[in-house]
Structure formats: structure tokens, C-alpha cells
Design a protein around this motif. Structure first.
Motif, short mmCIF file in Angstrom:
data_model
loop_
_atom_site.label_atom_id
_atom_site.label_comp_id
_atom_site.label_asym_id
_atom_site.label_seq_id
_atom_site.Cartn_x
_atom_site.Cartn_y
_atom_site.Cartn_z
N ALA A 40 -36.01 30.41 23.80
CA ALA A 40 -37.47 31.32 23.98
C ALA A 40 -37.19 32.26 23.12
CB ALA A 40 -37.34 31.92 25.36
N HIS A 41 -38.49 32.67 22.49
CA HIS A 41 -39.05 33.38 21.50
C HIS A 41 -38.49 33.19 20.15
CE1 HIS A 41 -41.37 35.26 24.43
NE2 HIS A 41 -40.41 35.35 25.03
N CYS A 42 -37.86 32.08 19.79
CA CYS A 42 -36.96 31.73 18.56
C CYS A 42 -38.43 31.19 17.77
CB CYS A 42 -35.94 30.91 18.60
SG CYS A 42 -35.31 30.36 17.14
N ARG A 43 -38.72 31.86 16.84
CA ARG A 43 -39.89 31.57 15.93
C ARG A 43 -39.67 30.33 15.21
NH1 ARG A 43 -42.28 36.43 12.95
NH2 ARG A 43 -43.78 34.85 12.72
N HIS A 44 -40.49 29.44 15.37
CA HIS A 44 -40.14 28.06 14.58
C HIS A 44 -41.48 27.40 14.16
CE1 HIS A 44 -40.56 26.61 18.68
NE2 HIS A 44 -40.51 25.38 18.15
N ARG A 45 -41.38 26.64 13.09
CA ARG A 45 -42.67 25.63 12.98
C ARG A 45 -42.37 24.33 12.53
NH1 ARG A 45 -43.55 25.76 7.67
NH2 ARG A 45 -45.73 25.27 7.89
N VAL A 46 -43.02 23.41 12.51
CA VAL A 46 -42.94 22.11 11.92
C VAL A 46 -43.09 22.31 10.38
CG1 VAL A 46 -43.48 19.79 12.08
CG2 VAL A 46 -43.38 21.01 13.97
N ASP A 47 -42.21 22.02 9.50
CA ASP A 47 -42.31 22.23 8.22
C ASP A 47 -42.90 20.95 7.42
OD1 ASP A 47 -41.93 23.93 5.78
OD2 ASP A 47 -40.55 22.51 5.24
N TRP A 48 -42.31 19.81 7.92
CA TRP A 48 -42.81 18.37 7.42
C TRP A 48 -42.44 17.34 8.54
CZ3 TRP A 48 -39.41 14.29 6.32
CH2 TRP A 48 -39.96 13.28 5.65
N THR A 49 -43.11 16.35 8.49
CA THR A 49 -42.78 15.04 9.14
C THR A 49 -43.13 13.84 8.26
OG1 THR A 49 -44.99 14.55 10.44
CG2 THR A 49 -43.24 15.96 11.49
#
Length: 113
Positions: free
Chosen positions: A84-93
Motif C-alpha cells: 500500500a502507498h508504494c507509488r507505481h505506474r504502468v510504464d509499457w505493455t
């Protein structure tokens, strides 16, 4: 009890946006199927969830970026727990094939009463 379903069934041939479907939800957990084909988060958008998220790539390839560390490459079979609260994003698929994810969102011990 109902019949079984396939995680790979009913994937649309066109995916103008990432497909996110809740397969099961309870007060403490949510299970989602996510299907991506060339999708990524906006460059300045970060997920900052109140729940822990366990995620596995069942098919395809992807990259996750984390605000506090390097980018992580994922292939079919790779999984991880995002606290929880680990900031992340999908960079590429992968733009050439569907990336099928299974995501399990769990109530974080730090947010439970």
C-alpha cells in the motif's frame, strides 16, 4: 456454485482503453483481470493505493515503474507484491499482443482497524 470461466475468454479484438474487470470482491479483497495492449499510465500519473496489490502477468509483457526505484520488466509468470502507498505506474505493455494480468487487492494491515 457456478461453472468455471477462463481468464483468457472474451477479450475484445480492439482495446481502445485498458480493460479492467472485477472478478470477485469482498470487504477485504478484490480480484481483477486487467488486459492491456500497448497501454501505459500517463507519464505524470502514479497509483498510490490504500491496499496491498499482488499482481501476476499471465500472458504478454509489461514494465512497471516505481517512484522510489528502477523500472521492473515483467513477463508471463512474473509476480510481485506492491505494498500500500508504494507509488507505481504502468510504464509499457506489449503493443503486439494482449498482456493479461491478475491483480489481487488486499486490505493493508496498516490501514485495517
Amino acid at each position: 456454485m457456478t461453472g468455471c470461466s477462463s481468464i483468457f475468454a472474451d477479450i475484445p479484438s480492439r482495446l481502445p482503453a485498458e480493460l479492467c474487470q472485477t472478478l470477485h470482491a469482498s470487504p477485504t479483497a478484490r480480484i481483477e483481470r486487467i488486459v492491456s495492449r500497448g497501454h501505459a499510465s500517463d507519464p505524470d500519473a502514479w497509483y498510490d493505493q490504500t491496499e496491498d496489490e499482488w499482481v501476476i502477468v499471465l500472458q504478454g509483457r509489461a514494465r512497471l515503474a516505481f517512484a522510489d526505484r528502477a523500472v521492473l520488466e515483467m513477463r508471463a509468470g512474473d509476480y510481485l507484491l506492491i505494498p500500500a502507498h508504494c507509488r507505481h505506474r504502468v510504464d509499457w505493455t506489449d503493443p503486439d499482443t494482449e498482456t493479461v494480468w491478475l491483480a489481487i487487492h488486499l486490505e493493508s494491515k496498516s490501514t485495517s482497524v
